[in-house]
Write a protein that holds these residues in place. Structure first.
Motif, PDB file in Angstrom:
ATOM      1  N   GLU A  36       0.904  -0.944  -0.399  1.00 51.04           N
ATOM      2  CA  GLU A  36       0.133   0.346   0.336  1.00 51.04           C
ATOM      3  C   GLU A  36       0.574   0.515   0.011  1.00 51.04           C
ATOM      4  O   GLU A  36       0.181   2.090  -0.254  1.00 51.04           O
ATOM      5  CB  GLU A  36      -0.868  -0.086   0.999  1.00 51.04           C
ATOM      6  CG  GLU A  36      -0.429   0.165   2.463  1.00 51.04           C
ATOM      7  CD  GLU A  36       0.008  -1.124   2.761  1.00 51.04           C
ATOM      8  OE1 GLU A  36       0.109  -2.377   2.093  1.00 51.04           O
ATOM      9  OE2 GLU A  36       0.189  -1.254   4.786  1.00 51.04           O
ATOM     10  N   LEU A  39       0.174   4.270  -2.387  1.00 50.03           N
ATOM     11  CA  LEU A  39      -1.102   5.431  -1.967  1.00 50.03           C
ATOM     12  C   LEU A  39      -0.730   6.002  -0.655  1.00 50.03           C
ATOM     13  O   LEU A  39      -0.409   7.719  -0.828  1.00 50.03           O
ATOM     14  CB  LEU A  39      -2.711   3.835  -1.269  1.00 50.03           C
ATOM     15  CG  LEU A  39      -3.740   5.130  -0.776  1.00 50.03           C
ATOM     16  CD1 LEU A  39      -3.967   5.804  -1.797  1.00 50.03           C
ATOM     17  CD2 LEU A  39      -4.434   4.136  -0.009  1.00 50.03           C
ATOM     18  N   THR A 126      -9.872  10.999   4.430  1.00 48.83           N
ATOM     19  CA  THR A 126     -10.388   9.738   5.898  1.00 48.83           C
ATOM     20  C   THR A 126      -8.969  10.678   7.005  1.00 48.83           C
ATOM     21  O   THR A 126      -9.301  10.792   8.553  1.00 48.83           O
ATOM     22  CB  THR A 126     -10.067   8.330   5.643  1.00 48.83           C
ATOM     23  OG1 THR A 126      -9.976   8.553   3.963  1.00 48.83           O
ATOM     24  CG2 THR A 126     -10.067   7.850   6.473  1.00 48.83           C
ATOM     25  N   GLU A 130     -10.052  11.508  10.536  1.00 51.44           N
ATOM     26  CA  GLU A 130      -9.140  10.913  11.184  1.00 51.44           C
ATOM     27  C   GLU A 130      -8.503  11.561  12.499  1.00 51.44           C
ATOM     28  O   GLU A 130      -7.744  12.055  13.675  1.00 51.44           O
ATOM     29  CB  GLU A 130      -7.997   9.861  11.307  1.00 51.44           C
ATOM     30  CG  GLU A 130      -8.211   8.661  11.889  1.00 51.44           C
ATOM     31  CD  GLU A 130      -6.433   7.334  11.165  1.00 51.44           C
ATOM     32  OE1 GLU A 130      -6.676   8.082  10.622  1.00 51.44           O
ATOM     33  OE2 GLU A 130      -6.052   6.831  11.682  1.00 51.44           O
ATOM     34  N   ALA A 133     -10.065  13.502  15.672  1.00 50.40           N
ATOM     35  CA  ALA A 133     -10.344  12.894  16.628  1.00 50.40           C
ATOM     36  C   ALA A 133      -9.308  12.454  17.260  1.00 50.40           C
ATOM     37  O   ALA A 133      -9.900  12.134  18.276  1.00 50.40           O
ATOM     38  CB  ALA A 133     -11.484  12.538  15.820  1.00 50.40           C
TER      39      ALA A 133
ATOM     40  N   VAL B 148     -14.945   8.396  15.663  1.00 54.97           N
ATOM     41  CA  VAL B 148     -14.305   9.217  14.085  1.00 54.97           C
ATOM     42  C   VAL B 148     -12.550   7.965  14.730  1.00 54.97           C
ATOM     43  O   VAL B 148     -12.682   7.845  12.750  1.00 54.97           O
ATOM     44  CB  VAL B 148     -14.613  10.495  14.586  1.00 54.97           C
ATOM     45  CG1 VAL B 148     -13.623  11.044  13.442  1.00 54.97           C
ATOM     46  CG2 VAL B 148     -16.178  11.335  14.662  1.00 54.97           C
ATOM     47  N   ALA B 149     -12.202   8.385  14.987  1.00 55.09           N
ATOM     48  CA  ALA B 149     -10.384   7.842  14.770  1.00 55.09           C
ATOM     49  C   ALA B 149     -10.419   6.355  14.549  1.00 55.09           C
ATOM     50  O   ALA B 149     -10.289   5.906  13.947  1.00 55.09           O
ATOM     51  CB  ALA B 149      -9.638   8.039  15.993  1.00 55.09           C
ATOM     52  N   LEU B 151     -13.001   4.480  13.183  1.00 52.34           N
ATOM     53  CA  LEU B 151     -13.644   5.022  11.527  1.00 52.34           C
ATOM     54  C   LEU B 151     -12.958   5.323  10.361  1.00 52.34           C
ATOM     55  O   LEU B 151     -12.142   4.042   9.591  1.00 52.34           O
ATOM     56  CB  LEU B 151     -14.867   5.099  11.199  1.00 52.34           C
ATOM     57  CG  LEU B 151     -15.986   5.229  10.292  1.00 52.34           C
ATOM     58  CD1 LEU B 151     -15.849   4.301   9.485  1.00 52.34           C
ATOM     59  CD2 LEU B 151     -16.849   6.788   9.453  1.00 52.34           C
ATOM     60  N   GLY B 152     -11.024   6.075  10.908  1.00 50.87           N
ATOM     61  CA  GLY B 152     -11.083   6.600  10.581  1.00 50.87           C
ATOM     62  C   GLY B 152      -9.786   5.610  10.170  1.00 50.87           C
ATOM     63  O   GLY B 152      -9.070   5.665   9.149  1.00 50.87           O
ATOM     64  N   ALA B 153      -8.945   5.143  11.158  1.00 48.95           N
ATOM     65  CA  ALA B 153      -8.240   3.993  11.116  1.00 48.95           C
ATOM     66  C   ALA B 153      -9.076   2.525  10.143  1.00 48.95           C
ATOM     67  O   ALA B 153      -7.728   1.953   9.773  1.00 48.95           O
ATOM     68  CB  ALA B 153      -7.689   3.361  12.443  1.00 48.95           C
ATOM     69  N   SER B 155     -10.820   2.891   7.832  1.00 49.44           N
ATOM     70  CA  SER B 155     -11.299   2.939   5.939  1.00 49.44           C
ATOM     71  C   SER B 155      -9.735   3.800   5.690  1.00 49.44           C
ATOM     72  O   SER B 155     -10.006   4.117   4.268  1.00 49.44           O
ATOM     73  CB  SER B 155     -12.367   3.564   5.939  1.00 49.44           C
ATOM     74  OG  SER B 155     -12.448   4.991   6.561  1.00 49.44           O
ATOM     75  N   GLY B 156      -8.372   4.189   5.570  1.00 45.56           N
ATOM     76  CA  GLY B 156      -7.456   4.866   5.377  1.00 45.56           C
ATOM     77  C   GLY B 156      -6.338   3.994   4.931  1.00 45.56           C
ATOM     78  O   GLY B 156      -7.041   3.366   4.351  1.00 45.56           O
ATOM     79  N   ALA B 157      -5.796   4.792   4.316  1.00 44.31           N
ATOM     80  CA  ALA B 157      -4.311   4.201   3.700  1.00 44.31           C
ATOM     81  C   ALA B 157      -4.068   2.993   4.357  1.00 44.31           C
ATOM     82  O   ALA B 157      -3.631   2.381   3.972  1.00 44.31           O
ATOM     83  CB  ALA B 157      -2.882   5.314   3.888  1.00 44.31           C
ATOM     84  N   ARG B 158      -4.817   2.970   5.777  1.00 41.95           N
ATOM     85  CA  ARG B 158      -3.574   1.654   6.412  1.00 41.95           C
ATOM     86  C   ARG B 158      -5.140   0.792   6.825  1.00 41.95           C
ATOM     87  O   ARG B 158      -5.580  -0.590   7.726  1.00 41.95           O
ATOM     88  CB  ARG B 158      -3.459   1.861   7.763  1.00 41.95           C
ATOM     89  CG  ARG B 158      -1.444   2.198   7.497  1.00 41.95           C
ATOM     90  CD  ARG B 158      -0.797   2.721   8.580  1.00 41.95           C
ATOM     91  NE  ARG B 158       0.292   3.481   8.190  1.00 41.95           N
ATOM     92  CZ  ARG B 158       0.756   4.383   7.182  1.00 41.95           C
ATOM     93  NH1 ARG B 158      -0.369   4.974   6.901  1.00 41.95           N
ATOM     94  NH2 ARG B 158       1.919   4.577   7.248  1.00 41.95           N
ATOM     95  N   ALA B 161      -8.339   1.762   1.996  1.00 43.62           N
ATOM     96  CA  ALA B 161      -8.124   2.484   0.905  1.00 43.62           C
ATOM     97  C   ALA B 161      -6.736   1.730   0.727  1.00 43.62           C
ATOM     98  O   ALA B 161      -6.190   1.143  -0.537  1.00 43.62           O
ATOM     99  CB  ALA B 161      -7.645   3.445   1.397  1.00 43.62           C
ATOM    100  N   GLY B 162      -5.494   1.157   2.036  1.00 40.00           N
ATOM    101  CA  GLY B 162      -5.081   0.326   1.390  1.00 40.00           C
ATOM    102  C   GLY B 162      -5.336  -0.909   0.827  1.00 40.00           C
ATOM    103  O   GLY B 162      -4.572  -0.831   0.241  1.00 40.00           O
ATOM    104  N   LEU B 186      -7.250  -5.518   5.269  1.00 43.22           N
ATOM    105  CA  LEU B 186      -7.173  -4.401   5.319  1.00 43.22           C
ATOM    106  C   LEU B 186      -8.728  -4.225   4.420  1.00 43.22           C
ATOM    107  O   LEU B 186      -9.175  -2.688   4.868  1.00 43.22           O
ATOM    108  CB  LEU B 186      -6.388  -3.549   4.001  1.00 43.22           C
ATOM    109  CG  LEU B 186      -5.178  -4.109   4.680  1.00 43.22           C
ATOM    110  CD1 LEU B 186      -3.451  -3.847   4.042  1.00 43.22           C
ATOM    111  CD2 LEU B 186      -4.868  -3.046   6.269  1.00 43.22           C
TER     112      LEU B 186
END
Lengths: 301, 301
Positions: A36, A39, A126, A130, A133, B148-149, B151-153, B155-158, B161-162, B186
């Motif tokens: 990844e 990205l 995203t 993040e 928060a 929020v944090a 969900l960010g973790a 769905s993000g690059a890691r 999306a990653g 992931l």
């Protein structure tokens, strides 16, 4: 109010903020080790090493007015720059504005590819939320929630994305000035207003002060966008670092297209002065924000 | 543990949750009045009226175990379904998986256009985060920030999306099972794990219980993805509501492509049973989650 376009104090403050934001972005977007990695490379390519950092500067400067420590302010400034970068990456896509140049280098989908650019934009959005928060951003979770909700309102369907939608739908149409004002308020204005308000949210500023800062941000954003459209009409690729003259080429309605450069410039100047009046009660503390309003309409790139 | 694929109690609970989530999504995405209306229409088209709502059901069901009121749980369930819908809209784009069919109807860029689909996905992601941060979601802002944090973790690059990036980069390559497991963890696993954990976060569950629920979600997510790949290999468009056989056509590495349907099915069954073991200390309260694990690997669509 200092209306001189060359304000060395402002220049130095902008440079300082840009350097703080650059370090913060670098720390918040560490390169991944696995497959990844591409990205994160595309995310870093899109957000690091460029841009005026006007939104991030607004966060840092309003935060300073409310005595917020720079560590918190820098994170929120980096977050809004990630959100802004995501919008640029997606706006440049072939299905959107189809632009090959951004900040003086190939836009993300040219440097990588379209799929990577879509995902990099997604992941930058995203990460922006993040970061807000996370506990490092502010000790008070209520402040963090307010930032997330305010950024969401500024960038969603009733903010930036909604404005971009109107922009796409209206291409080639003749819009009246009030409609252009509304389009631009959504498309760029609300995020600039959020950037100004963010410092007040971080500083837990009382409502009336927060509203004054928001009003400043709103008019500053409107002035900024008109100045941007004037630069697009008059500027060159070399000074702008992005394709010039594209509004006219794409048949986009701007204040310049409906009222001409001269009247648009007067209108922007008026908005910048109006923005500054909201700062009266802040005294000297707001000098840099006043200078920013003047600079916004006087800048050449 | 009830391993019967036809569990009428589970069926009824899934239907109830789907109907609650549908109402909540409808309320959270009111149609706009202006020119941006098209954007909200595309968002509603993409997220309303379809899908198994497995992620939303997980939120509602784990929230119930921790005595969270349904109003809060429904908002968080709607939020994760918006996040999931955004990922489907962007995955279906021509530059990504280029898929014309989703949930039995034209995918968003076919029903609208590519630019609208990009913006609708973007705005669905924004709204997912915004909803979590709003005071109506939970009286405790700390819980909202954690959501929020998390969900960010996820769905993000890691996270998602990653995983999607690895998926694109690896197309046509032969991957070993451990790499496929990582890719799928992931790409789909982390969001399913988040959905299970979200109920525990809402319920301010103590760490050890939260970790058990997270472990259940992790293994459930892995089982779910393998079952999905088996359905893609064996199913038809009519039963799936999306293009069948596309993994093989696109040269995507899945557990089915490296170990065949029979072994993949055994592996998924093993993971589902393992998921259920993490629920032992919850007693009868976790019956529906146990049934969901069994159903996940037995389903036909």
């Amino acid at each position: 109010m200092n209306l001189a376009p060359e304000n060395t104090t402002l220049r130095a403050a902008l440079d300082d903020a840009a350097s703080i934001i650059e370090s913060e972005l670098d720390a918040l977007l560490p390169l991944a080790e696995g497959e990844e990695r591409r990205l994160v490379e595309a995310m870093r390519y899109s957000v690091l090493g460029g841009g005026k950092r006007m939104r991030g500067f607004l966060v840092i400067e309003t935060a300073r007015m409310f005595s917020v420590n720079i560590t918190c302010a820098a994170r929120v400034a980096a977050s809004v720059e990630m959100l802004h970068a995501y919008s640029l990456v997606h706006d440049d896509l072939p299905a959107m504005d189809n632009d090959d140049l951004r900040r003086g280098k190939p836009s993300c989908h040219k440097a990588f590819d379209e799929a990577t650019a879509i995902l990099a934009g997604d992941a930058l959005q995203t990460r922006a939320f993040e970061v807000l928060a996370e506990p490092d951003t502010h000790s008070d979770p209520e402040a963090r929630c307010e930032l997330v909700a305010a950024l969401g309102a500024a960038s969603g369907a009733r903010g930036m994305a909604g404005g971009q939608m109107i922009d796409m739908v209206s291409e080639g149409q003749t819009l009246e000035p009030p409609m252009i004002t509304r389009l631009q308020a959504l498309k760029t204005g609300r995020l600039i207003q959020y950037s100004a308000e963010a410092g007040a949210i971080l500083g837990r500023a009382p409502g009336p002060l927060r509203h004054l800062i928001a009003a400043y941000g709103r008019d500053l954003g409107a002035a900024f966008q008109i100045a941007d459209d004037i630069l697009d009409a008059e500027g060159s690729e070399a000074t702008l670092g992005k394709t010039a003259g594209k509004d006219a080429a794409q048949g986009k309605a701007t204040m310049v297209s409906v009222m001409g450069v001269q009247r648009a410039r007067m209108h922007a100047g008026h908005l910048a002065q109006q923005a500054a009046t909201y700062l009266d009660s802040f005294g000297e503390k707001a000098d840099l924000l006043r200078a920013l309003a003047a600079f916004t309409v006087a800048r050449r790139s």
